[in-house]
Design a protein around this motif. Sequence first.
Motif, PDB file in Angstrom:
ATOM      1  N   LEU A   1     -43.028  14.760 -39.753  1.00  0.00           N
ATOM      2  CA  LEU A   1     -44.170  14.317 -40.551  1.00  0.00           C
ATOM      3  C   LEU A   1     -45.356  15.255 -40.355  1.00  0.00           C
ATOM      4  CD1 LEU A   1     -43.881  10.484 -39.828  1.00  0.00           C
ATOM      5  CD2 LEU A   1     -43.072  11.726 -41.847  1.00  0.00           C
ATOM      6  N   MET A   2     -45.510  15.768 -39.141  1.00  0.00           N
ATOM      7  CA  MET A   2     -46.555  16.754 -38.890  1.00  0.00           C
ATOM      8  C   MET A   2     -46.337  18.000 -39.744  1.00  0.00           C
ATOM      9  SD  MET A   2     -47.498  18.892 -35.433  1.00  0.00           S
ATOM     10  CE  MET A   2     -46.199  20.069 -35.809  1.00  0.00           C
ATOM     11  N   LEU A   3     -45.084  18.437 -39.871  1.00  0.00           N
ATOM     12  CA  LEU A   3     -44.784  19.602 -40.691  1.00  0.00           C
ATOM     13  C   LEU A   3     -45.084  19.334 -42.168  1.00  0.00           C
ATOM     14  CD1 LEU A   3     -41.442  20.855 -39.092  1.00  0.00           C
ATOM     15  CD2 LEU A   3     -43.698  21.910 -38.935  1.00  0.00           C
ATOM     16  N   THR A   4     -44.890  18.098 -42.614  1.00  0.00           N
ATOM     17  CA  THR A   4     -45.241  17.751 -43.989  1.00  0.00           C
ATOM     18  C   THR A   4     -46.737  17.920 -44.221  1.00  0.00           C
ATOM     19  OG1 THR A   4     -43.421  16.157 -44.098  1.00  0.00           O
ATOM     20  CG2 THR A   4     -45.190  15.921 -45.725  1.00  0.00           C
TER      21      THR A   4
ATOM     22  N   ALA B   1     -40.228  26.401 -48.094  1.00  0.00           N
ATOM     23  CA  ALA B   1     -40.472  25.636 -46.866  1.00  0.00           C
ATOM     24  C   ALA B   1     -40.403  24.134 -47.128  1.00  0.00           C
ATOM     25  CB  ALA B   1     -41.833  26.007 -46.283  1.00  0.00           C
ATOM     26  N   ALA B   2     -40.950  23.692 -48.263  1.00  0.00           N
ATOM     27  CA  ALA B   2     -40.905  22.271 -48.599  1.00  0.00           C
ATOM     28  C   ALA B   2     -39.483  21.801 -48.880  1.00  0.00           C
ATOM     29  CB  ALA B   2     -41.806  21.996 -49.796  1.00  0.00           C
ATOM     30  N   LEU B   3     -38.686  22.637 -49.546  1.00  0.00           N
ATOM     31  CA  LEU B   3     -37.283  22.272 -49.791  1.00  0.00           C
ATOM     32  C   LEU B   3     -36.496  22.137 -48.487  1.00  0.00           C
ATOM     33  CD1 LEU B   3     -36.272  24.392 -52.920  1.00  0.00           C
ATOM     34  CD2 LEU B   3     -36.457  21.900 -52.755  1.00  0.00           C
ATOM     35  N   PHE B   4     -36.721  23.065 -47.575  1.00  0.00           N
ATOM     36  CA  PHE B   4     -36.072  22.995 -46.265  1.00  0.00           C
ATOM     37  C   PHE B   4     -36.508  21.726 -45.530  1.00  0.00           C
ATOM     38  CE2 PHE B   4     -36.092  23.988 -41.691  1.00  0.00           C
ATOM     39  CZ  PHE B   4     -34.741  24.258 -41.507  1.00  0.00           C
ATOM     40  N   LEU B   5     -37.810  21.415 -45.603  1.00  0.00           N
ATOM     41  CA  LEU B   5     -38.336  20.217 -44.947  1.00  0.00           C
ATOM     42  C   LEU B   5     -37.733  18.951 -45.558  1.00  0.00           C
ATOM     43  CD1 LEU B   5     -40.354  19.196 -42.842  1.00  0.00           C
ATOM     44  CD2 LEU B   5     -42.105  19.224 -44.613  1.00  0.00           C
ATOM     45  N   PHE B   6     -37.537  18.965 -46.875  1.00  0.00           N
ATOM     46  CA  PHE B   6     -36.920  17.818 -47.552  1.00  0.00           C
ATOM     47  C   PHE B   6     -35.516  17.560 -47.013  1.00  0.00           C
ATOM     48  CE2 PHE B   6     -33.861  16.650 -50.869  1.00  0.00           C
ATOM     49  CZ  PHE B   6     -34.313  15.385 -51.212  1.00  0.00           C
ATOM     50  N   ILE B   7     -34.725  18.626 -46.865  1.00  0.00           N
ATOM     51  CA  ILE B   7     -33.341  18.474 -46.390  1.00  0.00           C
ATOM     52  C   ILE B   7     -33.319  17.917 -44.966  1.00  0.00           C
ATOM     53  CG2 ILE B   7     -31.235  19.722 -45.811  1.00  0.00           C
ATOM     54  CD1 ILE B   7     -31.964  21.687 -48.091  1.00  0.00           C
ATOM     55  N   ILE B   8     -34.142  18.502 -44.085  1.00  0.00           N
ATOM     56  CA  ILE B   8     -34.170  18.048 -42.691  1.00  0.00           C
ATOM     57  C   ILE B   8     -34.665  16.614 -42.596  1.00  0.00           C
ATOM     58  CG2 ILE B   8     -35.145  18.482 -40.412  1.00  0.00           C
ATOM     59  CD1 ILE B   8     -33.108  20.547 -41.331  1.00  0.00           C
ATOM     60  N   SER B   9     -35.702  16.279 -43.372  1.00  0.00           N
ATOM     61  CA  SER B   9     -36.248  14.918 -43.322  1.00  0.00           C
ATOM     62  C   SER B   9     -35.247  13.897 -43.839  1.00  0.00           C
ATOM     63  CB  SER B   9     -37.537  14.847 -44.150  1.00  0.00           C
ATOM     64  OG  SER B   9     -38.534  15.697 -43.619  1.00  0.00           O
ATOM     65  N   ALA B  10     -34.483  14.265 -44.886  1.00  0.00           N
ATOM     66  CA  ALA B  10     -33.475  13.345 -45.417  1.00  0.00           C
ATOM     67  C   ALA B  10     -32.424  13.010 -44.365  1.00  0.00           C
ATOM     68  CB  ALA B  10     -32.814  13.962 -46.646  1.00  0.00           C
ATOM     69  N   LEU B  11     -32.129  13.967 -43.493  1.00  0.00           N
ATOM     70  CA  LEU B  11     -31.120  13.751 -42.464  1.00  0.00           C
ATOM     71  C   LEU B  11     -31.687  13.059 -41.219  1.00  0.00           C
ATOM     72  CD1 LEU B  11     -29.318  17.226 -42.638  1.00  0.00           C
ATOM     73  CD2 LEU B  11     -28.517  15.043 -43.602  1.00  0.00           C
ATOM     74  N   ALA B  12     -32.936  13.356 -40.883  1.00  0.00           N
ATOM     75  CA  ALA B  12     -33.459  12.954 -39.581  1.00  0.00           C
ATOM     76  C   ALA B  12     -34.391  11.742 -39.604  1.00  0.00           C
ATOM     77  CB  ALA B  12     -34.198  14.136 -38.938  1.00  0.00           C
ATOM     78  N   LEU B  13     -35.129  11.513 -40.681  1.00  0.00           N
ATOM     79  CA  LEU B  13     -36.075  10.398 -40.687  1.00  0.00           C
ATOM     80  C   LEU B  13     -35.333   9.068 -40.737  1.00  0.00           C
ATOM     81  CD1 LEU B  13     -38.960  11.553 -43.072  1.00  0.00           C
ATOM     82  CD2 LEU B  13     -38.988  11.403 -40.572  1.00  0.00           C
ATOM     83  N   PRO B  14     -35.736   8.098 -39.932  1.00  0.00           N
ATOM     84  CA  PRO B  14     -35.060   6.794 -39.931  1.00  0.00           C
ATOM     85  C   PRO B  14     -35.510   5.928 -41.108  1.00  0.00           C
ATOM     86  CG  PRO B  14     -36.872   6.764 -38.384  1.00  0.00           C
ATOM     87  CD  PRO B  14     -36.807   8.176 -38.925  1.00  0.00           C
ATOM     88  N   HIS B  15     -34.711   4.944 -41.416  1.00  0.00           N
ATOM     89  CA  HIS B  15     -35.082   4.003 -42.474  1.00  0.00           C
ATOM     90  C   HIS B  15     -36.076   2.981 -41.928  1.00  0.00           C
ATOM     91  CE1 HIS B  15     -34.771   1.332 -45.932  1.00  0.00           C
ATOM     92  NE2 HIS B  15     -34.570   0.339 -45.080  1.00  0.00           N
ATOM     93  N   ARG B  16     -37.071   2.662 -42.720  1.00  0.00           N
ATOM     94  CA  ARG B  16     -38.018   1.602 -42.400  1.00  0.00           C
ATOM     95  C   ARG B  16     -38.227   0.754 -43.642  1.00  0.00           C
ATOM     96  NH1 ARG B  16     -36.942   2.923 -38.076  1.00  0.00           N
ATOM     97  NH2 ARG B  16     -38.262   3.350 -36.262  1.00  0.00           N
TER      98      ARG B  16
END
Length: 385
Positions: free
Chosen positions: A8-11, A167-182
């Motif tokens: 989220l900091m990278l976003t 950079a944003a596309l790369f961040l999207f891919i990593i976030s889709a894999l790593a961010l938890p569901h809330r």
Amino acid sequence: MPKQLYLLMLTILVVVMSELQIAGMMPEIANDLGVSTSQVGLLVSLYALGMALGGPLLAFAARHSPPKRSLLLVVAAYAILEILVPLIHEYWWLALLRIITGCLSGAAFGLSVTFGARLAPSPTRIGEAVSIVLGGIMVGTVIGLPLSHFIAGRWGWQASFYVLGAAALFLFIISALALPHRAAASQDDAAQDVRNLRSPRLWSRYLVSLLTIGSAYAAFSYFTPLLEQTAGFSSDATTVILLGYGLCSFIGNLVVGRFADRHAVAVLRFGHALLFIALILLALFGQVSPLVVITVFIVGLAGVTMNPALVTRVAEVGGTGNLVSTVHTAVITMGVTLGTAISAVTISLFGDDPAVAMWTGVVFAVLAAVVLAMQTARRPLPASA
């Protein structure tokens, strides 16, 4: 603390870099598109306007959606539009996409902060979690403007948009894999957040934020032409100076964050005074290179670095809900819009001289100090009353 907070900091970092990239390559864009420096400066205002108006609207629309899904949609759309910017070699196209990406960036900022609070290990550590997310502001400030200036000088201003889009596309891919569901926010939480926005005291503190950031950006947005055209620095030297500005902003954020909780008003008073003095010196002695470097660094120490104190004063009366925080972000970016836009107008009226932007920043700093003084001059009635 959860490692996902750093995603989220990278976003936030990418959003801040996108906000600053135009300011770092004004001469290159102006020459390439055949427009004036003031017109390029308006692109900063348009991006901030999108953040201020579109960001809260998107955040409000997504208030009942799961935060991960909302954030991923915003980041993906931002990445695609950022890559599309250089495809049409027209000023109007650039202006249009800056507005739209500004809307997406404002939403990404608010959603990231809210998601960060939801990832805190306990309610008592929400502040710590959010501070990690907001660290993207400091890092983005350090590298955003000088990096865009460096890229534009080497490979053209269009390359800066390709880099941030990738950079944003790369961040999207990593976030889709790593961010938890809330789960989405409850109806009661959303309703209370809306009720908090009705407080007149909250909006009076929003006004101080608007004027303070307006002062910093009225001048900061025109640092590149001031350094190169007035002070006579080379493009490479300007990159180094802007990097120094970013490092001073990083240091200033750390210092202000340390004192903001207990001494927010004193921090703001001191910061307004430093801005006032530094911008007057820049306006009067822009040809004196050593003095210009010193005063640019002072603005870095005491400009946007007042954000922690501004956030503290807002949280005192409005809490830290999604809408209150997102609207505060919108108010701050509206300060960017007004500061940069008014500087663009005054520069056009007085001979396309970057020194005029410094005087515009001085006026904003005085207004911010006056409004703050009016607020703090009021004393609460005794408890018996």
